[in-house]
Design an enzyme around this catalytic site. Structure first.
Site, PDB file in Angstrom:
ATOM      1  N   GLN A   1       0.846  -1.199   0.000  1.00 53.17           N
ATOM      2  CA  GLN A   1       0.000   0.000   0.000  1.00 53.17           C
ATOM      3  C   GLN A   1       0.877   1.243   0.000  1.00 53.17           C
ATOM      4  O   GLN A   1       0.390   2.357  -0.098  1.00 53.17           O
ATOM      5  CB  GLN A   1      -0.858   0.034   1.270  1.00 53.17           C
TER       6      GLN A   1
ATOM      7  N   HIS B   1      -1.438   1.562  -4.256  1.00 51.07           N
ATOM      8  CA  HIS B   1      -1.884   2.945  -4.069  1.00 51.07           C
ATOM      9  C   HIS B   1      -1.072   3.961  -4.873  1.00 51.07           C
ATOM     10  O   HIS B   1      -1.181   5.155  -4.638  1.00 51.07           O
ATOM     11  CB  HIS B   1      -1.859   3.310  -2.578  1.00 51.07           C
TER      12      HIS B   1
HETATM   13  N1  APR Z   1       6.905  -2.626  12.076  1.00 51.32           N
HETATM   14  C1  APR Z   1       5.693  -3.155  11.780  1.00 51.32           C
HETATM   15  N2  APR Z   1       4.534  -2.458  11.927  1.00 51.32           N
HETATM   16  C2  APR Z   1       4.613  -1.195  12.379  1.00 51.32           C
HETATM   17  C3  APR Z   1       5.841  -0.592  12.711  1.00 51.32           C
HETATM   18  C4  APR Z   1       7.031  -1.360  12.528  1.00 51.32           C
HETATM   19  N3  APR Z   1       8.250  -0.867  12.801  1.00 51.32           N
HETATM   20  N4  APR Z   1       5.583   0.674  13.120  1.00 51.32           N
HETATM   21  C5  APR Z   1       4.251   0.849  13.054  1.00 51.32           C
HETATM   22  N5  APR Z   1       3.649  -0.279  12.610  1.00 51.32           N
HETATM   23  C6  APR Z   1       2.213  -0.523  12.352  1.00 51.32           C
HETATM   24  C7  APR Z   1       1.259   0.283  13.199  1.00 51.32           C
HETATM   25  O1  APR Z   1       0.993  -0.384  14.424  1.00 51.32           O
HETATM   26  C8  APR Z   1       0.031   0.351  12.296  1.00 51.32           C
HETATM   27  O2  APR Z   1      -0.835  -0.759  12.541  1.00 51.32           O
HETATM   28  O3  APR Z   1       1.960  -0.084  11.018  1.00 51.32           O
HETATM   29  C9  APR Z   1       0.592   0.236  10.885  1.00 51.32           C
HETATM   30  C10 APR Z   1       0.487   1.506  10.065  1.00 51.32           C
HETATM   31  O4  APR Z   1      -0.873   1.768   9.830  1.00 51.32           O
HETATM   32  P1  APR Z   1      -1.385   3.012   8.945  1.00 51.32           P
HETATM   33  O5  APR Z   1      -0.675   4.258   9.359  1.00 51.32           O
HETATM   34  O6  APR Z   1      -2.859   3.011   8.995  1.00 51.32           O
HETATM   35  O7  APR Z   1      -0.839   2.646   7.492  1.00 51.32           O
HETATM   36  P2  APR Z   1      -1.475   1.694   6.385  1.00 51.32           P
HETATM   37  O8  APR Z   1      -2.149   0.529   6.994  1.00 51.32           O
HETATM   38  O9  APR Z   1      -0.410   1.436   5.381  1.00 51.32           O
HETATM   39  O10 APR Z   1      -2.549   2.675   5.754  1.00 51.32           O
HETATM   40  C11 APR Z   1      -3.220   2.247   4.605  1.00 51.32           C
HETATM   41  O11 APR Z   1      -4.270   4.359   4.250  1.00 51.32           O
HETATM   42  O12 APR Z   1      -3.894   6.645   4.380  1.00 51.32           O
HETATM   43  C12 APR Z   1      -4.060   5.561   3.541  1.00 51.32           C
HETATM   44  O13 APR Z   1      -3.386   5.236   1.329  1.00 51.32           O
HETATM   45  C13 APR Z   1      -2.887   5.369   2.633  1.00 51.32           C
HETATM   46  O14 APR Z   1      -1.705   3.379   2.012  1.00 51.32           O
HETATM   47  C14 APR Z   1      -2.286   4.069   3.095  1.00 51.32           C
HETATM   48  C15 APR Z   1      -3.489   3.360   3.653  1.00 51.32           C
END
Ligand code: APR
EC number: 2.3.1.286
Length: 251
Positions: free
Chosen positions: A101, A119
């Site tokens: 993503q 994305h």
């Molecule tokens: N290792 C693994 N996971 C981690 C780490 C790490 N070092 N640090 C943070 N996380 C986890 C967090 O706990 C959280 O669950 O990564 C996740 C990030 O979540 P989001 O910020 O919601 O990102 P994502 O799931 O990629 O969002 C999806 O939403 O805003 C839109 O298009 C955008 O692609 C993005 C989509």
């Protein structure tokens, strides 16, 4: 201490198809803020306020300013051991697919050549009129603010799938197929708040794959997973690699 039991290690070693599904968390250790975590706000705007067609229509300058800021962070960032482990796995086994993503470009920079960027990519822009695509750095658009098409002079927009927009159907169909055929799905660093990627993981599991989630937090996918590791992907993925391939270094 071993992370994975023997049966899961065997499933991974014998799998015809393995899918890695990654989100913003995998790039967190490279210094790129996640969307919903700490540092995810920019000037008090949430991603959901800026990454939409209506936000761009209302104030394209503001949206470009946000993407220019994020693109600079991505450009300065370096792939971390999480990205590098997946790239190495793909190099070793053709059967390993990567669906992300993330738009930050760190997977390709780590050496993952075959990947699906669901994305889009923050280093690309496309024309709002003729749909021509440009690479923001290589094509000389590496400046902040509004950018215009070199062919028809219309406004460019980030080549990103925004909230409420359709996914690229070809990429989506390919992703469903890969998930349906997989025996193992690694879900790495995503909050699973966006329904399409979350459904991809569910599809893999419904079709018989074992789910392995790496995330310091639990998500709504956690209950469907065979294993959940509450750690950082840059630490857990290399550890898993060592267990699966005890005789092969990651270097
Ligand atoms: N290792 C693994 N996971 C981690 C780490 C790490 N070092 N640090 C943070 N996380 C986890 C967090 O706990 C959280 O669950 O990564 C996740 C990030 O979540 P989001 O910020 O919601 O990102 P994502 O799931 O990629 O969002 C999806 O939403 O805003 C839109 O298009 C955008 O692609 C993005 C989509």
């Amino acid at each position: 201490m071993e992370l994975l039991p023997k049966d899961s290690l065997e499933t991974i070693r014998n799998a015809d198809k393995i899918v890695f599904l990654t989100g913003a968390g995998i790039s967190n250790e490279s210094g790129i803020p996640t969307f919903r975590g700490e540092g995810g706000l920019w000037k008090n705007f949430r991603a959901e306020d800026l990454a939409t067609p209506s936000a761009f229509q209302k104030d394209p300058n503001l949206v470009w300013e946000w993407y220019d800021w994020r693109r600079e962070i991505c450009q300065k960032a370096k792939p971390n051991p999480g990205h590098l482990t997946i790239a190495k796995w793909q190099k070793k086994m053709k059967s390993v697919s990567l669906i992300t993503q993330n738009v930050d470009g760190l997977h390709p920079r780590a050496g993952s050549h075959s990947l699906i960027e669901l994305h889009g990519n923050i280093f690309r822009a496309r024309c709002t009129k003729c749909s021509e695509k440009f690479h923001l750095v290589n094509d000389g658009f590496d400046h902040s603010g509004l950018k215009y098409c070199k062919h028809c002079e219309s406004l460019l927009r980030p080549d990103i799938v925004w909230f409420g927009e359709e996914y690229d159907q070809t990429l989506l169909t390919k992703s469903w197929e890969l998930c349906k055929q997989s025996q193992v799905v690694f879900v790495v660093g995503t909050s699973a708040n966006v329904s399409v990627p979350a459904n991809l993981a569910h599809t893999a599991i419904r079709n018989g794959a074992i789910g392995i989630e790496i995330n310091p937090d639990e998500t709504n996918l956690t209950p469907s997973m065979k294993h959940h590791f509450d750690g950082k992907s840059g630490e857990v993925l290399p550890q898993i690699w060592k267990e699966v391939f005890p005789n092969e270094s990651l270097e």
